[in-house]
Design an enzyme around this catalytic site. Structure first.
Site, mmCIF file in Angstrom:
data_model
loop_
_atom_site.group_PDB
_atom_site.id
_atom_site.type_symbol
_atom_site.label_atom_id
_atom_site.label_comp_id
_atom_site.label_asym_id
_atom_site.label_seq_id
_atom_site.Cartn_x
_atom_site.Cartn_y
_atom_site.Cartn_z
ATOM 1 N N ARG A 194 7.042 4.470 -31.197
ATOM 2 C CA ARG A 194 7.784 3.285 -31.657
ATOM 3 C C ARG A 194 6.987 2.592 -32.771
ATOM 4 O O ARG A 194 7.498 2.257 -33.816
ATOM 5 C CB ARG A 194 7.989 2.353 -30.455
ATOM 6 N N LYS B 206 -12.479 1.153 -20.105
ATOM 7 C CA LYS B 206 -12.759 2.530 -20.544
ATOM 8 C C LYS B 206 -13.256 2.607 -21.994
ATOM 9 O O LYS B 206 -13.999 3.517 -22.341
ATOM 10 C CB LYS B 206 -11.502 3.392 -20.422
ATOM 11 N N TYR C 32 2.718 9.473 -13.337
ATOM 12 C CA TYR C 32 2.585 10.081 -11.999
ATOM 13 C C TYR C 32 3.339 9.331 -10.910
ATOM 14 O O TYR C 32 3.382 9.774 -9.763
ATOM 15 C CB TYR C 32 1.105 10.226 -11.602
HETATM 16 P P1 NAP Z 1 -0.610 2.268 -23.431
HETATM 17 O O1 NAP Z 1 -1.888 2.440 -24.156
HETATM 18 O O2 NAP Z 1 -0.136 0.908 -23.078
HETATM 19 O O3 NAP Z 1 0.553 3.006 -24.311
HETATM 20 C C1 NAP Z 1 1.917 2.905 -23.951
HETATM 21 C C2 NAP Z 1 2.760 3.806 -24.840
HETATM 22 O O4 NAP Z 1 4.135 3.701 -24.413
HETATM 23 C C3 NAP Z 1 2.757 3.420 -26.319
HETATM 24 O O5 NAP Z 1 2.940 4.575 -27.103
HETATM 25 C C4 NAP Z 1 4.001 2.507 -26.421
HETATM 26 O O6 NAP Z 1 4.560 2.443 -27.702
HETATM 27 C C5 NAP Z 1 4.948 3.260 -25.511
HETATM 28 N N1 NAP Z 1 5.998 2.394 -25.000
HETATM 29 C C6 NAP Z 1 5.917 1.504 -23.981
HETATM 30 N N2 NAP Z 1 7.105 0.890 -23.805
HETATM 31 C C7 NAP Z 1 7.954 1.397 -24.743
HETATM 32 C C8 NAP Z 1 9.317 1.178 -25.069
HETATM 33 N N3 NAP Z 1 10.067 0.305 -24.402
HETATM 34 N N4 NAP Z 1 9.875 1.897 -26.080
HETATM 35 C C9 NAP Z 1 9.136 2.800 -26.776
HETATM 36 N N5 NAP Z 1 7.822 3.056 -26.510
HETATM 37 C C10 NAP Z 1 7.250 2.358 -25.506
HETATM 38 O O7 NAP Z 1 -0.622 3.076 -22.047
HETATM 39 P P2 NAP Z 1 -1.472 4.389 -21.690
HETATM 40 O O8 NAP Z 1 -2.771 3.989 -21.117
HETATM 41 O O9 NAP Z 1 -1.436 5.297 -22.868
HETATM 42 O O10 NAP Z 1 -0.601 4.974 -20.464
HETATM 43 C C11 NAP Z 1 0.709 5.479 -20.697
HETATM 44 C C12 NAP Z 1 1.237 6.116 -19.399
HETATM 45 O O11 NAP Z 1 0.409 7.223 -19.038
HETATM 46 C C13 NAP Z 1 1.241 5.167 -18.186
HETATM 47 O O12 NAP Z 1 2.433 5.387 -17.462
HETATM 48 C C14 NAP Z 1 0.047 5.625 -17.364
HETATM 49 O O13 NAP Z 1 0.220 5.409 -15.973
HETATM 50 C C15 NAP Z 1 0.047 7.124 -17.669
HETATM 51 N N6 NAP Z 1 -1.288 7.741 -17.482
HETATM 52 C C16 NAP Z 1 -1.400 8.751 -16.575
HETATM 53 C C17 NAP Z 1 -2.626 9.340 -16.366
HETATM 54 C C18 NAP Z 1 -2.750 10.433 -15.338
HETATM 55 O O14 NAP Z 1 -3.871 10.696 -14.861
HETATM 56 N N7 NAP Z 1 -1.677 11.115 -15.002
HETATM 57 C C19 NAP Z 1 -3.766 8.905 -17.078
HETATM 58 C C20 NAP Z 1 -3.610 7.872 -18.028
HETATM 59 C C21 NAP Z 1 -2.368 7.296 -18.223
HETATM 60 P P3 NAP Z 1 4.005 1.340 -28.756
HETATM 61 O O15 NAP Z 1 2.697 1.850 -29.260
HETATM 62 O O16 NAP Z 1 5.058 1.287 -29.796
HETATM 63 O O17 NAP Z 1 3.871 0.044 -27.982
#
Ligand code: NAP
Length: 285
Positions: A155, A70, A226
């Site tokens: 975090r 992306k 989701y």
């Molecule tokens: P990402 O870029 O990997 O970001 C993950 C986030 O979660 C970061 O802020 C990370 O903090 C935090 N995190 C993960 N494990 C943690 C822990 N143990 N303690 C504290 N913070 C933690 O992922 P993303 O692409 O943003 O996606 C995040 C979520 O959104 C996923 O579940 C994804 O499926 C969902 N999502 C949904 C849609 C939809 O259409 N509904 C679209 C996109 C994404 P750090 O920065 O400190 O690592």
């Protein structure tokens, strides 16, 4: 019916075998009699740099782009929508007269799913939990929907600070980055948007906020996770009487918005409802 005039679209990513997008786009095209077909396009990393050029060569009309491309796709596009550029991610490409146009319909999908619930971000004090890729689009959405203030807790603070700087530079909205410790000292938020992967299957009993009482004054909350459809974060808030919106609507509407951009149509009302039911059936299989 595929014939010599069929427009071709697909989903570019790796892997793409789990994607619901071919089902939803082919269903919509069939229902409203649009001559298009949508196929999976798995592209391995080393071949991705030629992806958009290859689609142009093969006269594709557009594509969706998913993990892990992306962000990387932006460098291959001729024109990128302003908000997609700010978010730094494109998930929808339209190809017209040999020019490629990039959009981010993840954030457009979230706006639509919030509107569907009859609530608004205008004038709200929003706390965004998490500062990953999805949080960037959520922050841009809050700014374009005229939130009064945005706090971003993460975090890794530097990632929250980077999003705060981006929004402060481009929008008239007060944005700050805070730590989880800072969060415990504030309770004036009116909307919470959970964007971390915490609580996602299989870790369904996890939640990013330990003391939920700091969120007691919320008008409503969103969890963009989701799977499961109701996260622990949502369950805890529901028990406190707070309205919650899950991430499934965002996922559905990002596809609808892409279909609308490609075909210059509006998918609404009864067709949208039928497509949503099909989509849920598909996910439950
Ligand atoms: P990402 O870029 O990997 O970001 C993950 C986030 O979660 C970061 O802020 C990370 O903090 C935090 N995190 C993960 N494990 C943690 C822990 N143990 N303690 C504290 N913070 C933690 O992922 P993303 O692409 O943003 O996606 C995040 C979520 O959104 C996923 O579940 C994804 O499926 C969902 N999502 C949904 C849609 C939809 O259409 N509904 C679209 C996109 C994404 P750090 O920065 O400190 O690592």
């Amino acid at each position: 019916m595929i014939n010599g005039k069929t427009n071709t679209y697909g989903i570019v990513g790796y892997p793409v075998g789990h994607s619901f997008s071919p089902m939803i786009h082919n269903y919509l095209a069939d229902e409203i009699d649009i001559n298009m077909v949508y196929i999976p396009l798995p592209i391995e990393n080393k071949r991705f740099e030629m992806a958009i050029k290859a689609l142009k060569t093969l006269s594709f009309s557009g594509c969706n782009v998913t993990v892990p491309y992306k962000m990387d796709v932006i460098g291959q596009l001729d024109v990128v929508d302003k908000n997609a550029e700010l978010i730094g991610a494109v998930n929808t490409v339209k190809i017209l007269d040999d020019k490629s146009y990039g959009y981010n319909t993840d954030y457009l999908g979230l706006i639509q799913s919030i509107k569907d619930e009859g609530v608004s971000l205008e004038g709200q004090n929003v706390i965004i939990i998490g500062a990953g890729g999805a949080a960037r689009s959520v922050a841009v959405m809050c700014a374009t929907e005229h939130a009064k203030s945005i706090s971003i807790v993460n975090r890794t603070l530097v990632k929250a600070e980077s999003i705060a700087t981006l929004i402060n530079e481009h929008f008239d909205c007060k944005v700050s980055a805070i730590t989880y410790e800072d969060l415990n000292m504030k309770n004036d938020f009116t909307v919470a948007i959970q964007t971390t992967s915490i609580g996602m299957y299989p870790n369904v009993d996890n939640t990013p906020i330990v003391d939920m009482s700091i969120l007691s004054k919320l008008d409503f909350a969103i969890d963009i996770v989701y799977n499961p459809r109701e996260t622990k974060f949502m369950r805890d808030l529901n028990q406190m009487g707070v309205k919650t919106i899950g991430g499934i609507g965002m996922l559905f509407y990002q596809a609808i918005k892409a279909f609308e951009i490609w075909n210059d149509v509006t998918v609404d009302g009864e067709l949208c409802q039928r497509a949503y039911e099909r989509f849920l059936e598909y996910l439950d299989q």
